[in-house]
Design a protein around this motif. Structure first.
Motif: not given
Ligand SMILES: C[S@@+](CC[C@H](N)C(=O)[O-])C[C@H]1O[C@@H](n2cnc3c(N)ncnc32)[C@H](O)[C@@H]1O
Length: 170
Positions: A69-78
């Protein structure tokens, strides 16, 4: 048997504590059968999951240590019970950090053989929340051994704990 201590009730607890806004984009690393992804979608999040051996067709096949996945794609990682099993916790934390937007949250419940505060700090996270679930983990692991369902991974010697942590990308 649940694939992590506390099952889906614990996933819900993690999300309650994190209090992410609806429509946050969340990636589950080591999503397994996708129960957490389904729950997050029901709760109004934009959620997806990745696993090297997915057990649901809506979970993407891939390596949590290098997701693509591209960097800085998500608000949160679980992630629940997957970083340790991956065999490379520092790299898993590094990848989680790369995937998060600035100030994004890591919601992690897992086995630790090192000080979680130092591990998170070293990977570029501020520790916002910590809950020690070692007692619950011991019961879970004994039950898994009893049922011959324990995940076969190399357990190093040393003091182990099971923690629920929330880290914020600094
Ligand atoms: C104990 S299960 C937990 C599954 C899920 N998080 C849950 O709690 O129900 C660990 C999961 O991590 C996955 N896993 C282990 N190493 C991985 C890697 N390098 N990349 C992606 N998934 C991995 C396994 O395939 C497995 O589904």
């Amino acid at each position: 048997m649940n694939a992590h201590p506390g099952g889906i009730a614990h996933t819900r607890h993690m999300l309650n504590i994190a209090a992410l806004p609806k429509k946050s984009c969340i990636l589950d690393l080591g999503a397994g059968a996708g129960e957490a992804v389904k729950l997050m979608q029901v709760l109004g999040y934009i959620a997806e999951g990745i696993d090297c051996a997915p057990r649901a067709d809506f979970i993407r096949q891939g390596d949590l240590l290098e997701t693509g996945f591209a960097k800085e794609s998500f608000d949160a990682v679980l992630s629940q019970c997957a970083f340790f099993v991956s065999g490379n916790v520092p790299q898993a934390l590094k990848e989680a950090n790369r995937l998060l937007k600035k100030n994004g949250l890591l919601l992690l419940s897992d086995v630790f053989f090192e000080d979680p505060f130092l591990l998170l700090k070293g990977a570029g996270f501020d520790l916002l929340y910590q809950e020690d679930l070692t007692g619950q983990w011991r019961e879970y692991y004994l039950e898994a051994l009893w049922r011959e369902e324990a995940v076969s991974c190399c357990i190093p010697k040393g003091k182990c704990s099971y923690q629920f942590l929330i880290g914020r990308k600094c």
